[in-house]
Structures are given as C-alpha cells and as structure tokens.
Design a protein around this motif. Structure first.
Motif, PDB file in Angstrom:
ATOM      1  N   PRO A 384       0.812  -1.235   0.000  1.00  0.00           N
ATOM      2  CA  PRO A 384       0.000   0.000   0.000  1.00  0.00           C
ATOM      3  C   PRO A 384       0.834   1.268   0.000  1.00  0.00           C
ATOM      4  N   ALA A 385       2.059   1.208   0.571  1.00  0.00           N
ATOM      5  CA  ALA A 385       2.894   2.412   0.661  1.00  0.00           C
ATOM      6  C   ALA A 385       3.375   2.869  -0.710  1.00  0.00           C
ATOM      7  N   THR A 386       3.665   1.935  -1.590  1.00  0.00           N
ATOM      8  CA  THR A 386       4.190   2.287  -2.913  1.00  0.00           C
ATOM      9  C   THR A 386       3.208   1.986  -4.043  1.00  0.00           C
ATOM     10  N   ASN A 387       2.085   1.359  -3.704  1.00  0.00           N
ATOM     11  CA  ASN A 387       1.063   0.973  -4.674  1.00  0.00           C
ATOM     12  C   ASN A 387       1.608  -0.020  -5.703  1.00  0.00           C
ATOM     13  N   GLN A 388       2.603  -0.831  -5.300  1.00  0.00           N
ATOM     14  CA  GLN A 388       3.181  -1.825  -6.188  1.00  0.00           C
ATOM     15  C   GLN A 388       2.534  -3.191  -5.945  1.00  0.00           C
ATOM     16  N   ARG A 389       2.429  -3.967  -7.035  1.00  0.00           N
ATOM     17  CA  ARG A 389       1.864  -5.313  -6.963  1.00  0.00           C
ATOM     18  C   ARG A 389       2.841  -6.288  -7.619  1.00  0.00           C
ATOM     19  N   GLY A 390       2.765  -7.533  -7.187  1.00  0.00           N
ATOM     20  CA  GLY A 390       3.613  -8.551  -7.804  1.00  0.00           C
ATOM     21  C   GLY A 390       3.299  -9.934  -7.271  1.00  0.00           C
ATOM     22  N   LEU A 391       3.817 -10.948  -7.968  1.00  0.00           N
ATOM     23  CA  LEU A 391       3.662 -12.340  -7.547  1.00  0.00           C
ATOM     24  C   LEU A 391       4.810 -12.749  -6.639  1.00  0.00           C
ATOM     25  N   ILE A 392       4.514 -13.548  -5.650  1.00  0.00           N
ATOM     26  CA  ILE A 392       5.541 -14.080  -4.766  1.00  0.00           C
ATOM     27  C   ILE A 392       6.082 -15.367  -5.375  1.00  0.00           C
ATOM     28  N   LYS A 393       7.390 -15.464  -5.520  1.00  0.00           N
ATOM     29  CA  LYS A 393       8.031 -16.660  -6.050  1.00  0.00           C
ATOM     30  C   LYS A 393       8.163 -17.675  -4.918  1.00  0.00           C
ATOM     31  N   VAL A 394       7.199 -18.566  -4.858  1.00  0.00           N
ATOM     32  CA  VAL A 394       7.108 -19.501  -3.737  1.00  0.00           C
ATOM     33  C   VAL A 394       8.323 -20.405  -3.674  1.00  0.00           C
ATOM     34  N   GLU A 395       8.864 -20.805  -4.821  1.00  0.00           N
ATOM     35  CA  GLU A 395       9.990 -21.738  -4.829  1.00  0.00           C
ATOM     36  C   GLU A 395      11.245 -21.141  -4.196  1.00  0.00           C
ATOM     37  N   GLU A 396      11.296 -19.825  -3.990  1.00  0.00           N
ATOM     38  CA  GLU A 396      12.431 -19.221  -3.308  1.00  0.00           C
ATOM     39  C   GLU A 396      12.371 -19.450  -1.805  1.00  0.00           C
ATOM     40  N   PHE A 397      11.220 -19.832  -1.300  1.00  0.00           N
ATOM     41  CA  PHE A 397      11.041 -20.031   0.138  1.00  0.00           C
ATOM     42  C   PHE A 397      10.874 -21.503   0.518  1.00  0.00           C
ATOM     43  N   LEU A 398      10.362 -22.337  -0.385  1.00  0.00           N
ATOM     44  CA  LEU A 398       9.976 -23.704  -0.034  1.00  0.00           C
ATOM     45  C   LEU A 398      10.707 -24.725  -0.901  1.00  0.00           C
ATOM     46  N   ASN A 399      10.934 -25.906  -0.325  1.00  0.00           N
ATOM     47  CA  ASN A 399      11.457 -27.002  -1.141  1.00  0.00           C
ATOM     48  C   ASN A 399      10.296 -27.720  -1.826  1.00  0.00           C
ATOM     49  N   SER A 400      10.606 -28.713  -2.646  1.00  0.00           N
ATOM     50  CA  SER A 400       9.571 -29.357  -3.459  1.00  0.00           C
ATOM     51  C   SER A 400       8.520 -30.060  -2.606  1.00  0.00           C
ATOM     52  N   ARG A 401       8.936 -30.680  -1.506  1.00  0.00           N
ATOM     53  CA  ARG A 401       7.980 -31.371  -0.640  1.00  0.00           C
ATOM     54  C   ARG A 401       7.022 -30.379   0.008  1.00  0.00           C
ATOM     55  N   GLN A 402       7.554 -29.296   0.522  1.00  0.00           N
ATOM     56  CA  GLN A 402       6.717 -28.277   1.156  1.00  0.00           C
ATOM     57  C   GLN A 402       5.739 -27.684   0.159  1.00  0.00           C
ATOM     58  N   LEU A 403       6.221 -27.431  -1.048  1.00  0.00           N
ATOM     59  CA  LEU A 403       5.361 -26.839  -2.066  1.00  0.00           C
ATOM     60  C   LEU A 403       4.247 -27.790  -2.470  1.00  0.00           C
ATOM     61  N   SER A 404       4.554 -29.082  -2.567  1.00  0.00           N
ATOM     62  CA  SER A 404       3.543 -30.048  -3.000  1.00  0.00           C
ATOM     63  C   SER A 404       2.471 -30.263  -1.940  1.00  0.00           C
ATOM     64  N   ARG A 405       2.798 -30.062  -0.669  1.00  0.00           N
ATOM     65  CA  ARG A 405       1.824 -30.290   0.395  1.00  0.00           C
ATOM     66  C   ARG A 405       1.055 -29.032   0.786  1.00  0.00           C
ATOM     67  N   MET A 406       1.674 -27.885   0.664  1.00  0.00           N
ATOM     68  CA  MET A 406       1.091 -26.656   1.207  1.00  0.00           C
ATOM     69  C   MET A 406      -0.278 -26.331   0.626  1.00  0.00           C
ATOM     70  N   GLY A 407      -0.422 -26.363  -0.690  1.00  0.00           N
ATOM     71  CA  GLY A 407      -1.652 -25.898  -1.327  1.00  0.00           C
ATOM     72  C   GLY A 407      -2.880 -26.682  -0.924  1.00  0.00           C
ATOM     73  N   LYS A 408      -2.691 -27.934  -0.472  1.00  0.00           N
ATOM     74  CA  LYS A 408      -3.833 -28.763  -0.094  1.00  0.00           C
ATOM     75  C   LYS A 408      -4.411 -28.386   1.260  1.00  0.00           C
ATOM     76  N   ASP A 409      -3.618 -27.793   2.107  1.00  0.00           N
ATOM     77  CA  ASP A 409      -4.005 -27.514   3.489  1.00  0.00           C
ATOM     78  C   ASP A 409      -4.102 -26.002   3.706  1.00  0.00           C
ATOM     79  N   PRO A 410      -5.313 -25.446   3.845  1.00  0.00           N
ATOM     80  CA  PRO A 410      -5.451 -23.991   4.023  1.00  0.00           C
ATOM     81  C   PRO A 410      -4.677 -23.457   5.219  1.00  0.00           C
ATOM     82  N   ASP A 411      -4.567 -24.231   6.298  1.00  0.00           N
ATOM     83  CA  ASP A 411      -3.808 -23.775   7.461  1.00  0.00           C
ATOM     84  C   ASP A 411      -2.340 -23.602   7.119  1.00  0.00           C
TER      85      ASP A 411
END
Length: 514
Positions: A384-411
């Motif tokens: 909101p401070a700069t009015n900029q938008r963008g996509l978060i590159k999830v693979e920079e934060f998570l490994n393949s196992r974390q990425l494959s499991r995360m989307g299934k569980d809203p928590d």
C-alpha cells in the motif's frame, strides 16, 4: 424432611438421613468395586515374551527407519536447508538444531534404537527415542504420515512398559531384576494402539467418495505397469474390490486376529494386504512394521514357543483385597490415555464441511488413502505504501515437498503467508497485503476455489476454530475424473476470480494422497 415407606408410614428425619447415607455408600461401593475389577484385570500377570519380541522388533525397525532417512539425505534437505518449516498449531516454537546438531540428533536416535532392541539402558533409550523422534516429527508438518504419528505413540508406550525384564543386556549385566511376567495392561495397551489405526482407518473409509471407489480407483488405473498385478488393475471391478476389500479388512482384521479360530487365516490375509500395499504405494516402513506388530494379537505363549524358550511359570496370585495408590493412579492415567485415543480422531466432526477438503481435523485421525488433491496456487503481494503489486516466487522459500503439500491444506497456506509477511517486515521494512488464488480438485472432481481470493491473508489470524474463509466444497463427485491440464483450468472454469488475479500463470502442485 419426611418420605413415605411402601407401607405409607412416614420416615423420621434420622431414618431419612441414614437411608441417604446408605445410598451414597452403595454408590461409592459400586465405583470402588469397578475400580478394583479394572485394577485386578490390569495387574494380572501375563507372559512377558510378547513384550520382549516387540522391544527387539521395534528397535530394529526404528534403526532401519532412521538409517533410511539419513541415507536419503532427509536431514539436510528437510531440516537444515529450509529457512521455513510448517508447524502444527501450538508447536511453532520448535526449531532445528543449529550447525551439525540435526545430524548428531539422528545419530543419537539410531543409538537409542539399538539400546531399545538390546534392552541396554532401556528406560534412557526409550525416553531418548520418544522425545527425539517426536521432536523430529513435530518440526515439519509437510512430512506428516500416519505411521510416523503411530511411531511417536508407540515409542511413548515403550517408555512405561517393562519390556527389558527378560532377554536384555540390562538383565544380563545385573542392572535390573529379571521377570518372566508383566502386568496385563502392558500387552493390552500395545494391542489397543496397534488396533486403533486399523479400525479407525476403516471408519474413515465409510465416506461417500471411498464407497464410490475414489480415490483408490484413480490410483489403481495408474499402476497397470506393476509386474504380475498390472494386467488386472485396469479392470473396473478391481477398483470396487480394493475399495470394499480394504474397508472390510480395516474393520474386521483385529477381531479376526483376536479370535482363535480365525487368527492364522486373518494373519495371512494381513500379510498379503500389507505386501500388496508395499508393492503398489510408496508408504515407507508402514506395511512391514504392521506385518510384525500384528503378531501381538497372538497368545503370549506363541512367542516363547517360536523362540524355543523354556516356558515360564506364571504363578496365579491371590486376588488382592486392596490396591495401592500407585496402581490406582496407573489405571486412571491409562483410562485418560485410552479415552483420548478413542475420542480425538473424531474431532473433525466439530468442523463444518468435508474434512478431506478443508483439512480441519484431518491429522492424527487415521485418515489414510482417502484423498487426492490437485492444486493450482499463486500468491499476490500488494504494498500500500508504494502501490506496487507482484507475484511471490514460492519456490524461493519452499522445497519441493513443502510446495507439494502446502496448497492442499489452508492452514499451511496461511502459515506460509504469515512467514512471507514477517520476512518482508524484517528485511525490507514493508507491510504487505497478501492475497491467495487457490484452486483445487478433490478426488477427480471439477476444480473449484479452496480459499476466498478477496481476503488479505496477511491480516488473518491462525486459530483453532473453523476458518470461515475456506470455500465449502460444492462440486459433486463425477462419473469420470477431471483430467484437464492445470494451465487450462482458468480458461475452462467459470470461477469468481478478481480481475487482477487472472493474468498470471498458476504454479502447479503435485497430487497429494496421504
């Protein structure tokens, strides 16, 4: 105060008080007799041979289990390399050991497993393994498997049962006094803990999808390349046989193992069932572990005969007139533990909706092989401070196992959003709004929104209660499973997606079945 006798003559106040006092004593006596009966059953001596067998078997299986994890570089990939770990609610304070601490931790677990099997420093070994393995289990939610939860429970039980009082180095070295018997509650508790995954796994299969052969039908059709069995797996009737055969097996195998007339036949069926699972599905040591653990339902003398050991003399003891406070406390603690094990798996009924869809109450409930979720997910950041938008590159934060499991569980999605929010707060002094487009297909259904895409999840708290932002499952189970490519979903589906979310490609997430 007066009451009337059956002969209509009124009782005096003193007589009434005496009657009430007698009633209370009778009730107290009833519960006391019940407690004594339970104590008498719990502390009746039984042959210790099954406990010795399970101690040796459990220790060897755990040694192999931990060795495989180190061989396959789990320690580095899952516990050391990631900067972020998904946590179970209430356990987010746990963190991996720094430096080479996690490698040392797994070495200690292997040493503890050897100590359990040999019965050397047994209490220390079992306690070390229980605490150490539970710590590893709780560190990363994306690695959850039901058999890992079972290992935590069984290793905790091993701490309190005297499985080292025979055929152990502790006895050989004179550290403890040996015994040919153990209290009956020790064997009963182990049997119950092994029985629960079977029976509750069957209860969980009594749901609409499984009774219509999903997702097992989809999985079987993908395994037609399996040697010997593959030629039959493409037949339609095979899916029904697997679905209802698995349901009946889970519900009936424990009673069949406990009944003398069906025990041998039931065990052979169990061996075949678990070997089939080992061939068809990648579920780690679970099939092999259950093949061995199911032997506990055989009579205690069976283990002594199989090992060609001298039969132990189990001297009948006179029924005690009173039990110590320690024995009564033991029975009370056992009652609490058993009640928790029997009730806790049903907690998902406290949440609205389909548990396989919203995942609320899914863990620790023995829900095995019940769901396949294909997910497309992306994260939108807005400053909101700069009015900029963008996509978060999830693979920079998570490994393949974390990425494959995360989307299934809203928590898990919400926890990841909070991590990204805090990361930008700390490193860029930026307060982001984060929105999530999460589209999921459950057990071959037409995909639909799993989470409300209009909500700023950076401002949503993680709570124990039902999450109102999880979109209820509305898509019916189709006759033919959805098989459109993920990159075509948004073009085909008529979803209520904000315009700002319709421009970027969805990041794929692998199917999840356990």
């Amino acid at each position: 105060m007066t009451v009337t006798r059956p002969d209509n003559r009124e009782l005096s106040l003193q007589e009434t008080q005496m009657a009430e006092s007698g009633s209370i004593k009778n009730q107290s006596g009833f519960f006391s007799r019940r407690m004594e009966a339970v104590c008498r059953w719990s502390f009746r001596p039984v042959d210790i041979a099954p406990l010795v067998f399970f101690r040796i078997f459990f220790g060897l299986m755990m040694l192999y289990h931990i060795w495989v994890m180190t061989r396959d570089r789990w320690v580095q990939y899952f516990y050391i390399d990631p900067d972020f770990h998904f946590s179970y609610p209430g356990w987010s304070w746990l963190e991996p050991w720094p430096g080479i601490g996690m490698h040392i931790h797994f070495i200690v677990l292997m040493i503890a497993a050897v100590g359990i099997s040999l019965g050397l420093f047994y209490r220390v070994s079992t306690l070390t393994y229980f605490v150490g393995y539970s710590y590893v289990f709780l560190l990363e939610k994306s690695l959850y498997q039901n058999h890992c939860y079972l290992i935590c429970l069984l290793s905790g039980i091993m701490v309190v049962i005297p499985a080292h009082r025979a055929c152990s180095l502790d006895c050989l070295l004179g550290r403890i006094k040996g015994s040919l018997v153990a209290p009956q509650w020790t064997l009963g508790l182990l049997r119950l803990q092994i029985a629960i995954p079977y029976f509750y796994g069957g209860l969980a299969k009594l749901n609409y999808d499984w009774l219509l052969t999903q997702p097992i039908g989809m999985w079987i059709q993908r395994r037609t390349d399996v040697p010997f069995l593959g030629g039959y797996l493409g037949e339609e009737w095979v899916a029904w046989a697997f679905a209802y055969g698995g349901l009946l097996f889970d519900l009936l195998i424990v009673p069949a193992l406990m009944w003398r007339r069906t025990r041998i036949f039931a065990y052979l069926i169990a061996v075949g069932f678990h070997l089939t699972n080992a061939v068809l599905w990648e579920i780690g040591i679970f099939p092999w572990f259950m093949i061995g653990a199911s032997l506990l339902f055989f009579p205690p003398h069976t283990f002594r005969r199989a090992a060609h050991l001298k039969k132990g003399a189990i001297i009948p003891l006179p029924a005690p007139t009173r039990f110590s406070w320690g024995e009564r406390l033991t029975v009370a603690v056992l009652a609490l533990y058993v009640s928790w094990q029997l009730i806790f798996p049903f907690r998902h009924f406290l949440y609205p909706g389909n548990v396989s869809w919203n995942e609320e109450g899914h863990h620790f409930a023995w829900h095995m092989m019940l769901r396949e979720k294909n997910v497309g997910i992306r994260f939108y950041a807005y400053d909101p401070a700069t009015n900029q938008r963008g996509l978060i590159k999830v693979e920079e934060f998570l490994n393949s196992r974390q990425l494959s499991r995360m989307g299934k569980d809203p928590d898990m999605v919400l926890e990841f959003v909070h991590y990204v929010r805090d990361h930008y707060r700390e490193h860029r002094n930026t307060e982001l709004e984060i929105y999530v487009l999460n589209i999921a297909s459950l057990n071959g259904r037409k995909p639909q929104l799993l989470m409300d895409p209009r909500l700023n999840y950076a401002a949503v708290d993680r709570v124990w209660t039902p999450q109102p932002w999880v979109v209820p499952l509305t898509e019916p189970l189709p006759k033919e499973s959805w098989n459109r490519p993920l990159d075509q979903w948004e073009k085909i589906l008529d979803l209520d997606i904000p315009e700002s979310m319709q421009l970027a490609r969805i990041q794929p997430s692998a199917p999840h079945s356990h």
